[in-house]
Scaffold this motif. Structure first.
Motif, PDB file in Angstrom:
ATOM      1  N   ILE A  71       0.735  -1.327  -0.100  1.00 53.36           N
ATOM      2  CA  ILE A  71       0.017   0.004   0.078  1.00 53.36           C
ATOM      3  C   ILE A  71       1.100   1.166  -0.047  1.00 53.36           C
ATOM      4  O   ILE A  71       0.560   2.015  -0.803  1.00 53.36           O
ATOM      5  CB  ILE A  71      -1.004  -0.067   1.173  1.00 53.36           C
ATOM      6  N   ARG A  72       1.926   1.329   0.752  1.00 53.03           N
ATOM      7  CA  ARG A  72       2.976   2.285   0.899  1.00 53.03           C
ATOM      8  C   ARG A  72       3.355   2.629  -0.407  1.00 53.03           C
ATOM      9  O   ARG A  72       3.361   3.639  -0.931  1.00 53.03           O
ATOM     10  CB  ARG A  72       3.972   2.119   1.885  1.00 53.03           C
ATOM     11  N   ALA A  73       3.851   1.613  -1.010  1.00 49.30           N
ATOM     12  CA  ALA A  73       4.656   1.788  -2.373  1.00 49.30           C
ATOM     13  C   ALA A  73       3.602   2.339  -3.562  1.00 49.30           C
ATOM     14  O   ALA A  73       4.005   3.102  -4.272  1.00 49.30           O
ATOM     15  CB  ALA A  73       5.027   0.278  -2.957  1.00 49.30           C
ATOM     16  N   ARG A  74       2.403   1.928  -3.333  1.00 52.00           N
ATOM     17  CA  ARG A  74       1.248   2.447  -4.091  1.00 52.00           C
ATOM     18  C   ARG A  74       1.155   3.907  -4.036  1.00 52.00           C
ATOM     19  O   ARG A  74       0.782   4.511  -4.906  1.00 52.00           O
ATOM     20  CB  ARG A  74       0.155   1.685  -4.008  1.00 52.00           C
ATOM     21  N   ILE A  75       0.983   4.425  -2.805  1.00 48.00           N
ATOM     22  CA  ILE A  75       1.016   5.655  -2.362  1.00 48.00           C
ATOM     23  C   ILE A  75       2.159   6.451  -3.279  1.00 48.00           C
ATOM     24  O   ILE A  75       2.012   7.499  -3.641  1.00 48.00           O
ATOM     25  CB  ILE A  75       0.541   5.919  -0.978  1.00 48.00           C
ATOM     26  N   ILE A  76       3.405   6.019  -2.709  1.00 46.62           N
ATOM     27  CA  ILE A  76       4.553   6.768  -3.254  1.00 46.62           C
ATOM     28  C   ILE A  76       4.451   7.050  -4.628  1.00 46.62           C
ATOM     29  O   ILE A  76       5.179   7.935  -5.259  1.00 46.62           O
ATOM     30  CB  ILE A  76       5.625   6.082  -2.736  1.00 46.62           C
ATOM     31  N   ALA A  77       4.444   5.788  -5.525  1.00 46.91           N
ATOM     32  CA  ALA A  77       4.171   5.826  -6.952  1.00 46.91           C
ATOM     33  C   ALA A  77       3.128   6.529  -7.570  1.00 46.91           C
ATOM     34  O   ALA A  77       3.400   6.646  -8.701  1.00 46.91           O
ATOM     35  CB  ALA A  77       4.302   4.356  -7.334  1.00 46.91           C
ATOM     36  N   ALA A  78       2.075   6.988  -6.740  1.00 51.87           N
ATOM     37  CA  ALA A  78       1.082   7.888  -7.688  1.00 51.87           C
ATOM     38  C   ALA A  78       1.543   9.111  -8.407  1.00 51.87           C
ATOM     39  O   ALA A  78       2.485   9.590  -7.682  1.00 51.87           O
ATOM     40  CB  ALA A  78      -0.001   7.995  -6.616  1.00 51.87           C
ATOM     41  N   PRO A  79       1.190   9.073  -9.629  1.00 49.48           N
ATOM     42  CA  PRO A  79       1.796  10.262 -10.327  1.00 49.48           C
ATOM     43  C   PRO A  79       1.175  11.446  -9.904  1.00 49.48           C
ATOM     44  O   PRO A  79       0.217  11.777  -9.425  1.00 49.48           O
ATOM     45  CB  PRO A  79       1.485   9.993 -11.957  1.00 49.48           C
ATOM     46  N   SER A  80       1.990  12.388  -9.878  1.00 48.82           N
ATOM     47  CA  SER A  80       1.768  13.882  -9.248  1.00 48.82           C
ATOM     48  C   SER A  80       0.893  14.628 -10.180  1.00 48.82           C
ATOM     49  O   SER A  80       0.212  15.539  -9.636  1.00 48.82           O
ATOM     50  CB  SER A  80       3.067  14.611  -8.826  1.00 48.82           C
ATOM     51  N   PHE A  81       0.847  14.352 -11.416  1.00 47.58           N
ATOM     52  CA  PHE A  81      -0.013  15.053 -12.381  1.00 47.58           C
ATOM     53  C   PHE A  81      -1.554  14.624 -12.406  1.00 47.58           C
ATOM     54  O   PHE A  81      -2.222  15.338 -13.147  1.00 47.58           O
ATOM     55  CB  PHE A  81       0.529  15.138 -13.730  1.00 47.58           C
ATOM     56  N   THR A 104      -4.147   8.293  -2.368  1.00 51.66           N
ATOM     57  CA  THR A 104      -3.449   8.810  -0.960  1.00 51.66           C
ATOM     58  C   THR A 104      -3.518   8.056   0.128  1.00 51.66           C
ATOM     59  O   THR A 104      -4.075   6.898   0.084  1.00 51.66           O
ATOM     60  CB  THR A 104      -4.351  10.119  -0.611  1.00 51.66           C
ATOM     61  N   PHE A 105      -3.105   8.402   1.384  1.00 54.34           N
ATOM     62  CA  PHE A 105      -3.267   7.459   2.706  1.00 54.34           C
ATOM     63  C   PHE A 105      -4.584   7.645   2.808  1.00 54.34           C
ATOM     64  O   PHE A 105      -5.260   6.502   3.402  1.00 54.34           O
ATOM     65  CB  PHE A 105      -2.484   8.384   3.577  1.00 54.34           C
ATOM     66  N   GLU A 106      -5.389   8.677   2.659  1.00 50.98           N
ATOM     67  CA  GLU A 106      -6.993   8.832   2.844  1.00 50.98           C
ATOM     68  C   GLU A 106      -7.730   7.511   2.270  1.00 50.98           C
ATOM     69  O   GLU A 106      -8.490   6.921   2.675  1.00 50.98           O
ATOM     70  CB  GLU A 106      -7.481   9.922   2.645  1.00 50.98           C
TER      71      GLU A 106
END
Length: 84
Positions: free
Chosen positions: A33-43, A48-50
């Motif tokens: 889950i953490r890896a998925r949050i970190i890998a989320a594209p910023s654009f 999110t954690f939420e």
């Protein structure tokens, strides 16, 4: 995510059933889950954690995106309290 040896190993999703997930399995799932949050594209709208809390949390705070609210010292697990 709670595991079988959590202080209260039940979930709001099914309060009559004990959680049997091992600590190792909980850590592996949290790492994913953490890896998925970190890998989320910023654009785009990031994952999110939420989002993760609403989907996976066994705590009633899931409804609030994992927000635990305000709490006094001595009310939480010591490891969590020390990190907070």
């Amino acid at each position: 995510l709670k595991h079988a040896f959590s202080r209260n190993p039940t979930s709001w999703r099914n309060p009559h059933e004990r959680i049997t997930r091992s600590l190792d399995d909980a850590v592996k799932q949290l790492s994913t889950i953490r890896a998925r949050i970190i890998a989320a594209p910023s654009f785009t709208r990031p994952y999110t954690f939420e989002d993760a809390a609403k989907t996976y949390s066994d705590c009633k705070s899931a409804a609030k995106g994992g927000d635990l609210g305000v709490f006094c010292r001595g009310k939480m697990n010591k490891t969590f309290e020390d990190a907070a």
